[in-house]
Scaffold this motif. Sequence first.
Motif, PDB file in Angstrom:
ATOM      1  N   ARG A 184      37.830 -20.855  20.498  1.00 33.03           N
ATOM      2  CA  ARG A 184      39.142 -21.432  20.804  1.00 33.03           C
ATOM      3  C   ARG A 184      39.177 -22.019  22.207  1.00 33.03           C
ATOM      4  N   SER A 185      38.627 -21.300  23.170  1.00 31.66           N
ATOM      5  CA  SER A 185      38.658 -21.760  24.560  1.00 31.66           C
ATOM      6  C   SER A 185      37.913 -23.077  24.737  1.00 31.66           C
ATOM      7  N   SER A 186      36.829 -23.273  23.984  1.00 28.75           N
ATOM      8  CA  SER A 186      36.087 -24.534  24.079  1.00 28.75           C
ATOM      9  C   SER A 186      36.934 -25.691  23.572  1.00 28.75           C
ATOM     10  N   PHE A 187      37.613 -25.465  22.462  1.00 28.36           N
ATOM     11  CA  PHE A 187      38.489 -26.507  21.928  1.00 28.36           C
ATOM     12  C   PHE A 187      39.621 -26.816  22.900  1.00 28.36           C
ATOM     13  N   VAL A 188      40.230 -25.793  23.475  1.00 32.75           N
ATOM     14  CA  VAL A 188      41.358 -26.002  24.384  1.00 32.75           C
ATOM     15  C   VAL A 188      40.908 -26.778  25.622  1.00 32.75           C
ATOM     16  N   ALA A 221      40.619 -30.324  24.553  1.00 31.58           N
ATOM     17  CA  ALA A 221      41.893 -30.965  24.226  1.00 31.58           C
ATOM     18  C   ALA A 221      42.762 -31.215  25.449  1.00 31.58           C
ATOM     19  N   GLY A 222      42.643 -30.382  26.477  1.00 30.88           N
ATOM     20  CA  GLY A 222      43.379 -30.621  27.704  1.00 30.88           C
ATOM     21  C   GLY A 222      44.690 -29.860  27.805  1.00 30.88           C
ATOM     22  N   PRO A 223      45.403 -30.069  28.918  1.00 32.35           N
ATOM     23  CA  PRO A 223      46.607 -29.272  29.199  1.00 32.35           C
ATOM     24  C   PRO A 223      47.730 -29.466  28.186  1.00 32.35           C
ATOM     25  N   GLY A 224      47.813 -30.641  27.566  1.00 29.60           N
ATOM     26  CA  GLY A 224      48.872 -30.864  26.587  1.00 29.60           C
ATOM     27  C   GLY A 224      48.774 -29.934  25.398  1.00 29.60           C
ATOM     28  N   VAL A 225      47.549 -29.593  25.005  1.00 32.52           N
ATOM     29  CA  VAL A 225      47.341 -28.648  23.906  1.00 32.52           C
ATOM     30  C   VAL A 225      47.349 -27.220  24.433  1.00 32.52           C
ATOM     31  N   ARG A 226      46.817 -27.021  25.609  1.00 31.69           N
ATOM     32  CA  ARG A 226      46.754 -25.675  26.180  1.00 31.69           C
ATOM     33  C   ARG A 226      48.129 -25.008  26.189  1.00 31.69           C
ATOM     34  N   GLU A 227      49.157 -25.755  26.533  1.00 35.66           N
ATOM     35  CA  GLU A 227      50.491 -25.164  26.626  1.00 35.66           C
ATOM     36  C   GLU A 227      51.083 -24.833  25.258  1.00 35.66           C
ATOM     37  N   LEU A 228      50.456 -25.303  24.195  1.00 40.31           N
ATOM     38  CA  LEU A 228      50.940 -25.030  22.843  1.00 40.31           C
ATOM     39  C   LEU A 228      50.273 -23.815  22.208  1.00 40.31           C
ATOM     40  N   VAL A 229      49.195 -23.320  22.825  1.00 42.03           N
ATOM     41  CA  VAL A 229      48.326 -22.323  22.202  1.00 42.03           C
ATOM     42  C   VAL A 229      48.569 -20.943  22.796  1.00 42.03           C
ATOM     43  N   PRO A 285      45.070 -19.176  25.239  1.00 42.87           N
ATOM     44  CA  PRO A 285      44.119 -20.297  25.182  1.00 42.87           C
ATOM     45  C   PRO A 285      42.734 -19.971  25.717  1.00 42.87           C
ATOM     46  N   GLU A 286      42.597 -18.932  26.535  1.00 41.91           N
ATOM     47  CA  GLU A 286      41.286 -18.584  27.084  1.00 41.91           C
ATOM     48  C   GLU A 286      40.485 -17.674  26.160  1.00 41.91           C
ATOM     49  N   GLY A 287      41.091 -17.191  25.090  1.00 37.80           N
ATOM     50  CA  GLY A 287      40.361 -16.329  24.166  1.00 37.80           C
ATOM     51  C   GLY A 287      39.393 -17.118  23.305  1.00 37.80           C
ATOM     52  N   ASP A 288      38.464 -16.395  22.652  1.00 37.22           N
ATOM     53  CA  ASP A 288      37.484 -17.096  21.814  1.00 37.22           C
ATOM     54  C   ASP A 288      37.988 -17.326  20.395  1.00 37.22           C
ATOM     55  N   GLY A 289      39.024 -16.588  19.976  1.00 38.50           N
ATOM     56  CA  GLY A 289      39.595 -16.810  18.651  1.00 38.50           C
ATOM     57  C   GLY A 289      38.836 -16.173  17.511  1.00 38.50           C
ATOM     58  N   PHE A 290      37.863 -15.322  17.813  1.00 42.50           N
ATOM     59  CA  PHE A 290      37.096 -14.666  16.756  1.00 42.50           C
ATOM     60  C   PHE A 290      37.679 -13.285  16.455  1.00 42.50           C
ATOM     61  N   GLY A 299      34.931 -19.501  11.054  1.00 44.56           N
ATOM     62  CA  GLY A 299      35.061 -19.925  12.438  1.00 44.56           C
ATOM     63  C   GLY A 299      36.142 -19.181  13.183  1.00 44.56           C
ATOM     64  N   SER A 300      36.903 -19.918  14.009  1.00 42.84           N
ATOM     65  CA  SER A 300      37.854 -19.302  14.932  1.00 42.84           C
ATOM     66  C   SER A 300      39.292 -19.635  14.557  1.00 42.84           C
ATOM     67  N   SER A 301      40.197 -18.880  15.161  1.00 45.50           N
ATOM     68  CA  SER A 301      41.630 -19.069  14.973  1.00 45.50           C
ATOM     69  C   SER A 301      42.249 -19.594  16.264  1.00 45.50           C
ATOM     70  N   VAL A 302      43.001 -20.686  16.145  1.00 52.58           N
ATOM     71  CA  VAL A 302      43.766 -21.228  17.271  1.00 52.58           C
ATOM     72  C   VAL A 302      45.234 -21.044  16.909  1.00 52.58           C
ATOM     73  N   LEU A 303      45.824 -19.991  17.438  1.00 51.80           N
ATOM     74  CA  LEU A 303      47.199 -19.653  17.086  1.00 51.80           C
ATOM     75  C   LEU A 303      48.159 -20.446  17.966  1.00 51.80           C
ATOM     76  N   LEU A 304      49.050 -21.191  17.321  1.00 52.18           N
ATOM     77  CA  LEU A 304      50.045 -21.956  18.064  1.00 52.18           C
ATOM     78  C   LEU A 304      51.244 -21.070  18.392  1.00 52.18           C
ATOM     79  N   LYS A 305      51.949 -21.413  19.444  1.00 54.37           N
ATOM     80  CA  LYS A 305      53.132 -20.648  19.814  1.00 54.37           C
ATOM     81  C   LYS A 305      54.203 -20.789  18.736  1.00 54.37           C
ATOM     82  N   ALA A 306      55.002 -19.755  18.588  1.00 56.21           N
ATOM     83  CA  ALA A 306      55.934 -19.677  17.462  1.00 56.21           C
ATOM     84  C   ALA A 306      56.928 -20.828  17.438  1.00 56.21           C
ATOM     85  N   ALA A 307      57.374 -21.285  18.605  1.00 51.98           N
ATOM     86  CA  ALA A 307      58.440 -22.279  18.666  1.00 51.98           C
ATOM     87  C   ALA A 307      57.926 -23.714  18.741  1.00 51.98           C
TER      88      ALA A 307
END
Length: 333
Positions: free
Chosen positions: A258-262, A265-273, A276-281, A302-310
Amino acid sequence: MAYGLTRLLRTEEDWSDLLCFLAELDPEPLRAALRLAPGAVAVRREAPVAGGRADLVVLLDGAERAVLEVKIGAGVHGGQFAAYDAWAESKGVPAADRHLVGPNTDPVPNQPAHWSRRLTVPGLLAGWNRSTDDLARLLSVRALRQFTRVEAELTGPADRASDALSDALRLRRLAGVTQASAPPGTVFAARQRSRSGNPNVCAWRPTEDGYAVAEIQRLNPRNGTGTPFEIRLMVQTRQATSAANGALADRHRDWLARSSFVRYAGPGVRELVTEPEGDGFKKKPGAKGHPRYYGYEGGGHGSSVLLKAAVDLDGMVTAFAAALRYLATYPAR
Protein backbone atom coordinates in the motif's frame (compact mmCIF):
# COMPACT_ATOMS: atom_id res chain seq x y z
CA MET A 1 -44.09 2.94 3.88
CA ALA A 2 -40.67 4.50 3.19
CA TYR A 3 -38.90 1.85 5.27
CA GLY A 4 -40.89 -0.92 3.61
CA LEU A 5 -39.98 0.24 0.12
CA THR A 6 -36.34 0.59 1.11
CA ARG A 7 -36.30 -3.07 2.06
CA LEU A 8 -38.39 -4.18 -0.88
CA LEU A 9 -36.60 -2.23 -3.63
CA ARG A 10 -32.92 -3.05 -3.32
CA THR A 11 -31.97 -4.80 -6.56
CA GLU A 12 -32.53 -4.52 -10.30
CA GLU A 13 -34.90 -7.45 -10.05
CA ASP A 14 -36.96 -5.65 -7.40
CA TRP A 15 -37.32 -2.54 -9.54
CA SER A 16 -38.24 -4.63 -12.59
CA ASP A 17 -40.88 -6.39 -10.49
CA LEU A 18 -42.29 -3.02 -9.47
CA LEU A 19 -42.48 -1.77 -13.07
CA CYS A 20 -44.32 -4.95 -14.05
CA PHE A 21 -46.75 -4.59 -11.15
CA LEU A 22 -47.44 -0.95 -11.97
CA ALA A 23 -48.18 -1.91 -15.57
CA GLU A 24 -50.62 -4.54 -14.35
CA LEU A 25 -52.38 -1.95 -12.19
CA ASP A 26 -52.49 0.62 -14.99
CA PRO A 27 -50.97 -0.09 -18.42
CA GLU A 28 -51.62 3.38 -19.83
CA PRO A 29 -48.40 5.09 -18.62
CA LEU A 30 -46.37 2.26 -20.13
CA ARG A 31 -48.33 2.51 -23.38
CA ALA A 32 -47.54 6.22 -23.50
CA ALA A 33 -43.84 5.70 -22.72
CA LEU A 34 -43.52 3.08 -25.46
CA ARG A 35 -45.73 5.03 -27.90
CA LEU A 36 -47.95 2.02 -28.51
CA ALA A 37 -51.16 2.08 -30.51
CA PRO A 38 -54.53 1.49 -28.82
CA GLY A 39 -55.12 -2.09 -27.72
CA ALA A 40 -54.69 -4.45 -24.78
CA VAL A 41 -51.26 -4.04 -23.15
CA ALA A 42 -49.74 -6.90 -21.14
CA VAL A 43 -46.30 -7.43 -19.62
CA ARG A 44 -44.32 -10.63 -19.16
CA ARG A 45 -41.68 -10.62 -16.44
CA GLU A 46 -38.48 -12.68 -16.88
CA ALA A 47 -39.74 -13.77 -20.27
CA PRO A 48 -37.81 -16.68 -21.87
CA VAL A 49 -36.17 -15.40 -25.06
CA ALA A 50 -33.79 -17.48 -27.20
CA GLY A 51 -31.89 -19.06 -24.34
CA GLY A 52 -32.08 -16.03 -22.04
CA ARG A 53 -34.63 -14.18 -19.96
CA ALA A 54 -35.61 -10.60 -20.72
CA ASP A 55 -36.66 -8.43 -17.80
CA LEU A 56 -39.87 -7.18 -19.40
CA VAL A 57 -41.57 -8.11 -22.66
CA VAL A 58 -44.52 -5.92 -23.59
CA LEU A 59 -47.38 -7.29 -25.68
CA LEU A 60 -50.08 -5.42 -27.56
CA ASP A 61 -53.19 -7.45 -28.30
CA GLY A 62 -51.19 -10.60 -27.58
CA ALA A 63 -48.28 -9.82 -29.93
CA GLU A 64 -44.78 -8.92 -28.73
CA ARG A 65 -44.11 -5.24 -29.37
CA ALA A 66 -41.23 -4.21 -27.09
CA VAL A 67 -38.55 -5.60 -24.79
CA LEU A 68 -37.08 -3.78 -21.79
CA GLU A 69 -33.85 -4.80 -20.05
CA VAL A 70 -33.32 -2.97 -16.76
CA LYS A 71 -29.70 -2.24 -15.86
CA ILE A 72 -29.51 -0.18 -12.69
CA GLY A 73 -26.13 -1.21 -11.34
CA ALA A 74 -24.77 -4.14 -13.32
CA GLY A 75 -23.12 -3.94 -16.71
CA VAL A 76 -23.89 -5.93 -19.83
CA HIS A 77 -22.30 -9.36 -19.69
CA GLY A 78 -21.95 -12.43 -21.85
CA GLY A 79 -24.06 -12.81 -24.95
CA GLN A 80 -27.35 -11.80 -23.38
CA PHE A 81 -28.15 -9.05 -25.87
CA ALA A 82 -27.25 -11.20 -28.85
CA ALA A 83 -29.86 -13.66 -27.60
CA TYR A 84 -32.39 -10.88 -27.09
CA ASP A 85 -31.73 -9.54 -30.59
CA ALA A 86 -32.23 -12.96 -32.16
CA TRP A 87 -35.54 -13.31 -30.35
CA ALA A 88 -36.64 -9.75 -31.20
CA GLU A 89 -35.88 -10.23 -34.87
CA SER A 90 -37.87 -13.47 -34.92
CA LYS A 91 -40.83 -11.58 -33.42
CA GLY A 92 -40.48 -8.52 -35.63
CA VAL A 93 -39.58 -6.19 -32.75
CA PRO A 94 -37.49 -3.37 -34.28
CA ALA A 95 -34.35 -1.99 -32.65
CA ALA A 96 -36.21 1.21 -31.70
CA ASP A 97 -38.47 -0.88 -29.44
CA ARG A 98 -35.60 -2.66 -27.66
CA HIS A 99 -34.95 -0.58 -24.57
CA LEU A 100 -31.96 -0.69 -22.24
CA VAL A 101 -33.41 1.04 -19.18
CA GLY A 102 -30.92 2.58 -16.79
CA PRO A 103 -31.17 4.81 -13.72
CA ASN A 104 -30.14 7.79 -15.85
CA THR A 105 -28.41 8.41 -19.16
CA ASP A 106 -24.96 7.36 -17.93
CA PRO A 107 -23.42 4.80 -20.29
CA VAL A 108 -23.93 1.17 -19.30
CA PRO A 109 -20.67 -0.80 -19.68
CA ASN A 110 -20.64 -2.72 -22.97
CA GLN A 111 -24.10 -1.48 -23.88
CA PRO A 112 -25.29 -2.44 -27.39
CA ALA A 113 -25.23 0.68 -29.54
CA HIS A 114 -28.47 -0.13 -31.38
CA TRP A 115 -30.65 -0.48 -28.27
CA SER A 116 -32.63 2.59 -27.26
CA ARG A 117 -31.55 4.51 -24.14
CA ARG A 118 -34.60 6.77 -24.29
CA LEU A 119 -36.25 5.33 -21.17
CA THR A 120 -35.01 5.53 -17.59
CA VAL A 121 -36.35 4.01 -14.40
CA PRO A 122 -37.29 7.37 -12.82
CA GLY A 123 -38.83 8.52 -16.09
CA LEU A 124 -41.05 5.44 -16.23
CA LEU A 125 -42.02 5.80 -12.57
CA ALA A 126 -42.99 9.42 -13.12
CA GLY A 127 -45.54 8.29 -15.70
CA TRP A 128 -47.52 6.49 -12.99
CA ASN A 129 -47.44 9.53 -10.69
CA ARG A 130 -50.56 10.71 -12.55
CA SER A 131 -52.19 7.28 -12.81
CA THR A 132 -55.92 6.91 -12.40
CA ASP A 133 -55.23 3.83 -10.26
CA ASP A 134 -54.79 4.91 -6.65
CA LEU A 135 -52.37 2.14 -5.68
CA ALA A 136 -50.22 2.62 -8.78
CA ARG A 137 -50.07 6.34 -8.15
CA LEU A 138 -49.14 5.92 -4.47
CA LEU A 139 -46.47 3.29 -5.12
CA SER A 140 -44.89 5.19 -7.99
CA VAL A 141 -44.71 8.44 -6.02
CA ARG A 142 -43.03 6.74 -3.07
CA ALA A 143 -40.74 4.67 -5.28
CA LEU A 144 -39.66 7.68 -7.33
CA ARG A 145 -38.92 9.57 -4.14
CA GLN A 146 -36.77 6.69 -2.92
CA PHE A 147 -34.97 6.31 -6.25
CA THR A 148 -34.24 10.03 -6.43
CA ARG A 149 -32.78 9.95 -2.92
CA VAL A 150 -30.59 6.95 -3.69
CA GLU A 151 -29.31 8.48 -6.92
CA ALA A 152 -28.50 11.72 -5.11
CA GLU A 153 -26.31 9.75 -2.69
CA LEU A 154 -23.96 8.46 -5.36
CA THR A 155 -21.72 11.54 -5.44
CA GLY A 156 -21.67 12.21 -1.70
CA PRO A 157 -19.75 10.72 1.23
CA ALA A 158 -19.61 6.94 1.05
CA ASP A 159 -20.55 6.57 4.70
CA ARG A 160 -23.94 8.15 4.02
CA ALA A 161 -25.03 5.62 1.40
CA SER A 162 -28.24 3.89 2.39
CA ASP A 163 -28.08 0.56 0.57
CA ALA A 164 -26.37 -1.60 -2.05
CA LEU A 165 -28.27 0.09 -4.87
CA SER A 166 -26.63 3.38 -3.95
CA ASP A 167 -23.24 1.64 -4.09
CA ALA A 168 -24.05 0.11 -7.46
CA LEU A 169 -24.91 3.51 -8.93
CA ARG A 170 -21.78 5.03 -7.40
CA LEU A 171 -19.50 2.34 -8.81
CA ARG A 172 -21.11 2.49 -12.25
CA ARG A 173 -20.36 6.21 -12.40
CA LEU A 174 -16.83 5.56 -11.14
CA ALA A 175 -16.28 2.85 -13.77
CA GLY A 176 -17.43 5.11 -16.58
CA VAL A 177 -15.15 7.96 -15.55
CA THR A 178 -12.05 5.89 -14.81
CA GLN A 179 -12.42 3.67 -17.87
CA ALA A 180 -12.39 6.75 -20.09
CA SER A 181 -9.04 7.87 -18.66
CA ALA A 182 -7.39 4.49 -18.01
CA PRO A 183 -4.04 3.72 -19.66
CA PRO A 184 -4.29 1.80 -22.95
CA GLY A 185 -4.41 -1.94 -22.40
CA THR A 186 -6.55 -1.75 -19.25
CA VAL A 187 -9.43 -4.24 -19.30
CA PHE A 188 -12.58 -3.71 -17.23
CA ALA A 189 -14.84 -6.53 -16.08
CA ALA A 190 -18.28 -6.12 -17.61
CA ARG A 191 -20.44 -7.43 -14.77
CA GLN A 192 -19.55 -4.86 -12.09
CA ARG A 193 -20.40 -7.50 -9.53
CA SER A 194 -18.16 -9.58 -7.30
CA ARG A 195 -18.43 -13.34 -7.24
CA SER A 196 -20.80 -13.02 -4.31
CA GLY A 197 -22.97 -10.53 -6.22
CA ASN A 198 -21.90 -7.30 -4.50
CA PRO A 199 -21.25 -4.02 -6.36
CA ASN A 200 -17.66 -4.11 -7.56
CA VAL A 201 -15.40 -2.64 -10.24
CA CYS A 202 -12.47 -4.78 -11.35
CA ALA A 203 -9.83 -3.95 -13.96
CA TRP A 204 -6.57 -5.57 -14.99
CA ARG A 205 -3.62 -5.50 -17.34
CA PRO A 206 -2.02 -8.58 -18.91
CA THR A 207 1.62 -9.03 -17.86
CA GLU A 208 4.41 -11.47 -18.59
CA ASP A 209 3.50 -13.27 -15.36
CA GLY A 210 -0.27 -13.19 -15.78
CA TYR A 211 -2.24 -10.13 -14.69
CA ALA A 212 -1.92 -7.03 -12.53
CA VAL A 213 -5.33 -6.34 -11.01
CA ALA A 214 -7.10 -3.47 -9.25
CA GLU A 215 -10.60 -3.67 -7.84
CA ILE A 216 -12.78 -1.52 -5.63
CA GLN A 217 -15.74 -2.48 -3.46
CA ARG A 218 -16.91 -2.22 0.12
CA LEU A 219 -14.79 -3.86 2.79
CA ASN A 220 -16.83 -6.90 3.83
CA PRO A 221 -19.73 -5.89 1.55
CA ARG A 222 -22.06 -8.47 3.05
CA ASN A 223 -22.24 -6.15 6.05
CA GLY A 224 -24.00 -3.54 3.91
CA THR A 225 -22.93 0.08 3.59
CA GLY A 226 -21.50 0.35 7.09
CA THR A 227 -17.91 -0.32 6.01
CA PRO A 228 -15.51 1.83 3.96
CA PHE A 229 -14.55 1.21 0.36
CA GLU A 230 -11.38 -0.74 -0.30
CA ILE A 231 -9.07 -0.90 -3.31
CA ARG A 232 -7.15 -4.12 -3.74
CA LEU A 233 -3.94 -4.23 -5.71
CA MET A 234 -3.26 -7.80 -6.76
CA VAL A 235 -1.27 -10.05 -9.04
CA GLN A 236 -2.60 -13.21 -10.60
CA THR A 237 -0.89 -16.00 -12.49
CA ARG A 238 -2.51 -17.70 -15.42
CA GLN A 239 -2.84 -20.84 -13.31
CA ALA A 240 -4.76 -18.71 -10.76
CA THR A 241 -3.99 -21.05 -7.87
CA SER A 242 -3.47 -19.64 -4.41
CA ALA A 243 0.03 -21.10 -4.20
CA ALA A 244 1.13 -19.68 -7.56
CA ASN A 245 -0.46 -16.30 -6.89
CA GLY A 246 1.12 -16.15 -3.45
CA ALA A 247 4.55 -16.95 -4.89
CA LEU A 248 4.14 -14.19 -7.49
CA ALA A 249 3.02 -11.77 -4.77
CA ASP A 250 6.12 -12.68 -2.77
CA ARG A 251 8.30 -11.71 -5.73
CA HIS A 252 6.58 -8.34 -6.11
CA ARG A 253 5.75 -7.65 -2.48
CA ASP A 254 7.37 -4.21 -2.50
CA TRP A 255 5.37 -3.15 -5.56
CA LEU A 256 2.12 -4.48 -4.09
CA ALA A 257 2.56 -2.68 -0.76
CA ARG A 258 0.00 0.00 0.00
CA SER A 259 2.75 2.46 0.92
CA SER A 260 4.42 2.01 -2.48
CA PHE A 261 1.18 2.80 -4.27
CA VAL A 262 0.52 5.84 -2.06
CA ARG A 263 4.01 7.22 -2.71
CA TYR A 264 3.43 6.79 -6.43
CA ALA A 265 -0.03 8.37 -6.33
CA GLY A 266 1.03 11.41 -4.32
CA PRO A 267 -0.52 13.59 -1.61
CA GLY A 268 -3.93 13.82 -3.27
CA VAL A 269 -4.43 10.09 -2.75
CA ARG A 270 -2.52 9.91 0.51
CA GLU A 271 -5.12 12.05 2.26
CA LEU A 272 -7.87 9.65 1.14
CA VAL A 273 -6.23 6.48 2.51
CA THR A 274 -6.36 5.00 5.99
CA GLU A 275 -2.85 4.25 7.32
CA PRO A 276 -1.07 5.23 4.09
CA GLU A 277 2.33 4.15 5.43
CA GLY A 278 1.22 0.57 6.08
CA ASP A 279 1.95 -2.28 3.69
CA GLY A 280 -1.68 -3.40 3.43
CA PHE A 281 -0.93 -7.10 3.88
CA LYS A 282 -2.54 -9.51 6.33
CA LYS A 283 -1.13 -9.26 9.81
CA LYS A 284 -2.32 -12.70 10.86
CA PRO A 285 -3.58 -15.66 8.85
CA GLY A 286 -7.32 -16.06 8.66
CA ALA A 287 -9.36 -19.22 8.49
CA LYS A 288 -9.68 -18.77 4.72
CA GLY A 289 -7.48 -17.52 1.94
CA HIS A 290 -3.77 -16.92 1.66
CA PRO A 291 -1.96 -16.44 4.99
CA ARG A 292 -0.15 -13.25 3.87
CA TYR A 293 -2.19 -11.65 1.10
CA TYR A 294 -5.73 -10.51 0.48
CA GLY A 295 -7.44 -12.00 -2.53
CA TYR A 296 -9.49 -14.88 -3.83
CA GLU A 297 -9.10 -18.55 -4.49
CA GLY A 298 -8.86 -18.69 -8.25
CA GLY A 299 -8.22 -14.93 -8.37
CA GLY A 300 -5.56 -12.37 -7.56
CA HIS A 301 -3.57 -11.91 -4.35
CA GLY A 302 -2.13 -8.70 -2.94
CA SER A 303 -2.71 -5.74 -0.64
CA SER A 304 -5.60 -3.72 0.73
CA VAL A 305 -5.81 0.06 0.30
CA LEU A 306 -8.58 1.09 2.67
CA LEU A 307 -10.18 4.43 1.85
CA LYS A 308 -11.45 6.73 4.57
CA ALA A 309 -15.10 6.21 5.43
CA ALA A 310 -16.30 9.66 4.33
CA VAL A 311 -14.57 9.74 0.93
CA ASP A 312 -16.91 10.99 -1.78
CA LEU A 313 -17.21 9.92 -5.41
CA ASP A 314 -14.59 12.40 -6.62
CA GLY A 315 -12.14 11.02 -4.08
CA MET A 316 -12.90 7.45 -5.08
CA VAL A 317 -12.36 8.32 -8.74
CA THR A 318 -9.04 9.98 -7.88
CA ALA A 319 -7.82 6.94 -5.93
CA PHE A 320 -9.00 4.27 -8.37
CA ALA A 321 -7.72 6.17 -11.41
CA ALA A 322 -4.33 6.32 -9.70
CA ALA A 323 -4.52 2.57 -9.07
CA LEU A 324 -5.16 1.96 -12.77
CA ARG A 325 -2.13 4.06 -13.68
CA TYR A 326 -0.12 2.19 -11.08
CA LEU A 327 -0.91 -1.12 -12.78
CA ALA A 328 0.98 0.16 -15.82
CA THR A 329 4.15 0.39 -13.68
CA TYR A 330 4.09 -3.34 -12.92
CA PRO A 331 7.73 -4.49 -12.91
CA ALA A 332 9.05 -6.71 -15.66
CA ARG A 333 10.76 -9.91 -14.62
